[in-house]
Structure formats: C-alpha cells, structure tokens
Design a protein around this motif. Structure first.
Motif, PDB file in Angstrom:
ATOM      1  N   GLN A   1     -38.511 -32.344   3.094  1.00 50.96           N
ATOM      2  CA  GLN A   1     -38.576 -33.654   3.731  1.00 50.96           C
ATOM      3  C   GLN A   1     -39.184 -33.547   5.127  1.00 50.96           C
ATOM      4  N   ALA A   2     -38.731 -32.584   5.892  1.00 55.82           N
ATOM      5  CA  ALA A   2     -39.255 -32.417   7.252  1.00 55.82           C
ATOM      6  C   ALA A   2     -40.697 -31.938   7.236  1.00 55.82           C
ATOM      7  N   ALA A   3     -41.047 -31.126   6.224  1.00 59.93           N
ATOM      8  CA  ALA A   3     -42.390 -30.548   6.171  1.00 59.93           C
ATOM      9  C   ALA A   3     -43.453 -31.603   5.937  1.00 59.93           C
ATOM     10  N   ASP A   4     -43.158 -32.611   5.145  1.00 61.65           N
ATOM     11  CA  ASP A   4     -44.159 -33.606   4.767  1.00 61.65           C
ATOM     12  C   ASP A   4     -44.230 -34.747   5.782  1.00 61.65           C
TER      13      ASP A   4
ATOM     14  N   LYS B   1     -36.876 -28.837  16.622  1.00 57.16           N
ATOM     15  CA  LYS B   1     -35.760 -29.706  17.002  1.00 57.16           C
ATOM     16  C   LYS B   1     -34.893 -30.097  15.809  1.00 57.16           C
ATOM     17  N   LEU B   2     -35.118 -29.446  14.668  1.00 63.24           N
ATOM     18  CA  LEU B   2     -34.291 -29.739  13.505  1.00 63.24           C
ATOM     19  C   LEU B   2     -32.857 -29.292  13.758  1.00 63.24           C
ATOM     20  N   PRO B   3     -31.872 -29.956  13.171  1.00 65.63           N
ATOM     21  CA  PRO B   3     -30.476 -29.532  13.337  1.00 65.63           C
ATOM     22  C   PRO B   3     -30.249 -28.152  12.739  1.00 65.63           C
ATOM     23  N   GLU B   4     -29.161 -27.534  13.123  1.00 60.80           N
ATOM     24  CA  GLU B   4     -28.898 -26.153  12.730  1.00 60.80           C
ATOM     25  C   GLU B   4     -28.780 -25.979  11.221  1.00 60.80           C
TER      26      GLU B   4
ATOM     27  N   ASP C   1     -38.197 -36.359  16.286  1.00 62.68           N
ATOM     28  CA  ASP C   1     -39.447 -36.512  17.034  1.00 62.68           C
ATOM     29  C   ASP C   1     -40.630 -35.897  16.300  1.00 62.68           C
ATOM     30  N   ARG C   2     -41.821 -36.297  16.728  1.00 58.25           N
ATOM     31  CA  ARG C   2     -43.062 -35.737  16.187  1.00 58.25           C
ATOM     32  C   ARG C   2     -43.447 -34.457  16.922  1.00 58.25           C
TER      33      ARG C   2
END
Length: 600
Positions: free
Chosen positions: A501-504, A511-514, A435-436
């Motif tokens: 990857q998540a940062a950009d 909500k990122l996985p563990e 999600d955003r």
C-alpha cells in the motif's frame, strides 16, 4: 389459454407483485457493496468513464448493465443515487415476481386456473426481501431470469401459434444479454442457445445473429479497456477456484436454517405430478430451468459460497421454482399450497435473528453474516433502522475522524490516509495522514490514496479526486492477484499488506510507523517497476490509445487470465537491487513508468 386461466394467472401475478413490493419495501436498505456500484456511477456522470477511480480502468462491479441502468436514470432525474438504486432494484424485483408468476400461469394455461405457489416460498425468505433493495443487482438479475422464463414459455407455444415466429429469436437475444447482467447467468443463456439450435437447426444463423453481437461487442471493449476477460471482481474472488467445504457450510447456513427442503419437495411433487406424460418443448423448458438451476447451485458450492447470508442462493432458487411459481388449482395443490403458506408464515415470523454480542466483544470472527443486520449494528443504528445513504455509514467505528482527516489530507496534498488502532481497545480506530516523498517521481501523479477493506462507505464519502482502494482486490489490481488465505473469509480472503500500500504512492517510507517494515516497503516499490507487475499496472493506468487497447486485448488472453503475484516483494528483485535497498536507497522511485498524470 382459457379466459379463466388467464384471469387467474393475472391475479396470481398481482399477488406476487404486491407481496414482493411490500416485503422489499419493509426491509429496504443500502449495503456497503451497493455503494461500490454508485462510485462507478459517479465517475460515469463526471465523464471519467466506467471506472472506480479516475485514471485507473478497473471494472469493480460484477453487473455491467446495473451500473449503466442507474446512470441512465441519474441522467434524467435529480434524485440521489442511493434512492435511484433502491427504487430500481425494488421495481425490478416486483416486475420479476409478477412476470415469473404470470409466465408459469400461462405455462399451465391448458390445465386450468392457477394459484401462487413457488413465489410464496421465495418471498418468505428474509434474504430475498433484503436483497430486493441493498443497491446491488439482484433485482435486475431476477428480472432477467423471469423474462427468460416468459420467453421460454412463449417459445414452447410457438408451434401452436403461427403468428409468433420470432419467439426463438427474441429468446436468443435475451440469452445474449445474460453475460452483461451477471457472468454466471451466461450458463442459463448458453444452455438455452444450445436448446434452440437443437430444436431448430435450420435457424442457427439467425439465432447466433440475434444472440452474439451485443455481448461480443462489449467483450471486445472489456478486453481492450480493462485488459480482462471477466469483471475484475472475478479475479479478486478467484472465481475459478474450488472451496467445497466452505460451499457446503454456506449451503447449510441457508437451506438448513429455513428448512427449505420441506417446501421445495412439496413444489417439486406438484410439478412432477402435473407434468407426468408431458413431452416436446414444454417438457424441454422445465428440464432446462431445473438443470441450469441445479448446475448453478453446484457452482456456488464449488466456489465456496459467499460471506453474505443467503445472497448467492437467491438466483438459482428463483430459477428452480420457475415452473411452479404458479401451479394449477385442485384440491391436492391447494393442500400443498396451504402447507407452504404455514411454512412461510413461520419463516417470516422467525426471521433471521443474530446475536451480535460475540462479534462486538471479539469472541467470534466474522464469517457468514446477515448483511443488513450487520451494517445496522456496525453503524450504531437501532434494530430495524438500517443505513439508507452513504453518510449513514460515517457513524461506523471505522470512520472515526474520517471527515477531519480527509480534509487535512487534501489540504496538505498528502500521499495517503491510513487507518490504525488508537489504543489496545479494538473499538478505537483513527485515520492518520502520511506525507509524500521530497524526491520527484512519477508516483507523485497518484492523488491522495486511501485503503480500506470496506470500499463502499469510504469511496462514497470521498470526492472523485481522491483514490480509494481496497485491500481485498475488488478495485485494486495488485491486491486481486495476491495469494488467497486458505483460512480467510470467503470473498475477502486476499489481503494487500501495508508495504505494498505504501509502495504504490510516493509515501515517505522513512516516516512509516514502526509496525510497517520500511525495507520491505522499498522492496515492494522496486518490485512494482519490474516487467511483470509494471505491465499489469499499465493495463489499467497507461492513457488509452489504440496501441494500449490492442495490448490490453492480448494481455487479457494471456497474463490477464493467469497472473498471480507473490506477497514477498524480494522474489522479484535481483541481488544488486536488494543490496541498494539494504544500503537505505529507494530504487523504486524511478524506472519503468507505473503512474501517469491524471486529467484535472
């Protein structure tokens, strides 16, 4: 050139062309890397420019001319891009085989009739027939080399043919185009230019005027549009580095497996024997082709080769064989030719069988692979029935639930799609939606973003309003600047961690996985706003203007050549920012602009 010699040269060229067509047609296929080229073509046809993702100016293809050639044919036909790429590559290969063989026959025309020789060695090799198609630019590259050789032969005859004073200028122009076919072909064009000037110094201004305008114009465009001196693939693969050990492993995997020393020694013996006592331009062009081919081989050794079996050896081998693609007929040459035919028959029948069981069971990591057979296995098709179209790749284990996840991600305006294991079983992967963030940020301008090492099959099975990136850097500037893994697979030895990857994107980091460190992801997002990285991103993302163009030109001459990033984002941050992140804040959502709104 006598009439009989001309007829024999034409006959040899026909044999070469038919053999190249038949061999390439029987092993026609589409590679994942070939699909990467077609994504750029789709963007060109859609009016987004020569980019991989709309709104990001990244030159993801090594060959400039190949993508435009496919685009040109796509403009005038309704055929599928995969079919256009396959036919163009095959026809270029056929034309290259015929042209090189006829030019060699013409070279030996004063000696007498000729027979095919070196071209038999080349076409017998399975990788030569595999990369006669595949969607990549190998056919075009071979055709450039073949025409280069034909023009060299014409130039060598120029003093004897008063009616052909333009041979040197045509050759100079063709040499200038080398850089746009593949960067390493500039070696061939550059050394040839030096030869032309050495033999005819009074023609230097004309030679330079013929050779430089087209590549120079494109080079200025590349620097201003992309902010680089080379295609982005050269940055991703660190083409200036040295990996001699991997290079010699790659050499043994090809030259050793096919016993190539035997036919090459035979062909070289014929060439030396027939050329003994030659001098002047005829000797010069043979020394030239041999010298640049051997230098090209050294370059491939130095950069560590490739992960595709035989691919990087095809061009220098083809160039090395040019003088004897056809050879003068006599009993000794006929005997050598028969021995080469026997060798070629063994190689064709032996092929390149691969036992994929160790790869399937995880007992062996991928290294140098037979790319055609690998993708046939990977997409679960029968042996000998390789993928031909983009949708053929959706049966890969990596594309499980791809279509459903993509539709959901677009409908829900998600930030990312991410691939992960479903269980401990290495065969079970699944795509998940991320999600955003609820907070407004310029990162919201980023569309649904997908990361995958296999860039072709994802990008060609996704619409152009979805951003598709890779983790090794072919289309991803941040990944391209990451440190190399010394134990990584050649060509794929960089990896963009999931925190980057998540940062950009405006992914909701909470909500990122563990298995993804949320604090490091916030550090990476903040690091993207620092001056050094933000300027790197601006070169490809900031809307184009004259100011941005000239800023990119300056960047290409400075950090564009040398910038390497640290994979630890904390090294870019001051203590105050690190304390904010430790307290749970996300300062990377604001600051220097790194994402711009894209045209709808």
């Amino acid at each position: 050139m006598t009439k009989n010699a001309r007829i024999s040269a034409l006959a040899a060229a026909v044999v070469a062309g038919v053999a190249a067509f038949w061999g390439g047609w029987l092993r026609r296929w589409m590679s994942d890397d070939g699909l990467i080229v077609l994504r750029t073509v789709r963007n060109l046809l859609a009016g987004n420019g020569p980019v991989f993702n709309a709104g990001e100016r990244v030159e993801a293809n090594t060959s400039t001319l190949w993508q435009y050639l496919i685009t040109a044919f796509a403009w005038i036909t309704d055929a599928r891009l995969e079919s256009i790429a396959m036919w163009l590559a095959l026809l270029c290969t056929v034309a290259a085989a015929a042209t090189a063989t006829y030019a060699s026959g013409r070279f030996w025309g004063r000696v007498g009739p000729v027979i095919p020789l070196g071209i038999i060695i080349y076409i017998a090799l399975p990788p030569a027939r595999d990369f006669a198609t595949s969607g990549l630019e190998w056919g075009l590259s071979l055709l450039w080399i073949a025409i280069w050789w034909a023009l060299l032969v014409a130039w060598a005859e120029e003093p004897l043919r008063r009616r052909a004073p333009l041979a040197g200028y045509l050759l100079a122009f063709w040499c200038g185009m080398s850089w746009l076919v593949r960067p390493e072909l500039a070696l061939y064009g550059g050394v040839t230019g030096i030869l032309l000037i050495a033999f005819t110094p009074r023609k230097t201004p004309g030679i330079l005027a013929a050779a430089l305008p087209v590549p120079a114009a494109y080079q200025i465009f590349r620097m201003g549009y992309y902010g680089l001196l080379t295609p982005h693939t050269a940055v991703a693969k660190s083409a200036s580095g040295s990996e001699w050990r991997s290079g010699f492993e790659y050499f043994a995997d090809f030259f050793g497996y096919y016993w190539l020393a035997l036919p090459i020694i035979g062909a070289a013996t014929v060439a030396v024997w027939q050329l003994w006592g030659a001098r002047g331009r005829r000797l010069a062009i043979v020394l030239l082709t041999t010298g640049v081919a051997l230098t090209h081989i050294l370059y491939v050794l130095r950069v560590g080769g490739d992960f595709m079996h035989g691919r990087m050896w095809l061009l220098p081998l083809f160039a090395l064989l040019l003088p004897v693609m056809a050879a003068p007929y006599n009993r000794i040459v006929a005997a050598v030719g028969m021995a080469i035919v026997v060798w070629a028959t063994v190689i064709v029948l032996r092929a390149h069988p691969v036992d994929w069981e160790p790869y399937n069971t995880g007992e062996k990591e991928l290294g140098i692979v037979d790319e055609r057979d690998f993708w046939t296995m990977a997409v679960k098709r029968p042996a000998g029935d390789p993928p031909m179209f983009a949708e053929d790749f959706t049966t890969s284990k990596l594309m499980r639930n791809w279509e459903d996840a993509l539709e959901r991600g677009m409908d829900e305006d998600s930030a990312q799609m991410s691939l992960a294991y479903v269980s401990e079983d290495p065969e079970l992967y699944e795509w998940f939606i991320r999600d955003r963030e609820a907070i407004d940020s310029d990162l919201r301008n980023q569309p649904l973003t997908i990361y995958m090492v296999n860039l072709g099959m994802t990008s060609m099975n996704a619409p152009l309003n979805v951003r598709v990136l890779d983790t090794v850097g072919l289309a991803t500037p941040i990944a391209a600047r990451m440190p190399r893994d010394p134990d990584g697979r050649v060509g794929h030895d960089k990896a963009l961690d999931q925190i980057w990857q998540a940062a950009d994107a405006d992914t909701d980091l909470d909500k990122l996985p563990e298995f993804v460190d949320k604090q490091q992801a916030r550090q990476a997002r903040a690091a993207l706003r620092t001056e050094e990285i933000a300027e790197l991103l601006a070169t490809s993302r900031e809307p184009m203007s004259w100011g941005r163009f000239w800023a990119n030109v300056r960047y290409s001459l400075g950090p564009g050549r040398t910038l390497m990033l640290d994979d630890d984002p904390s090294t870019y941050l001051d203590d105050a920012t690190l304390r904010e992140i430790s307290a749970g804040e996300d300062p990377g959502l604001t600051g220097r602009q790194i994402a711009w709104e894209r045209e709808k």
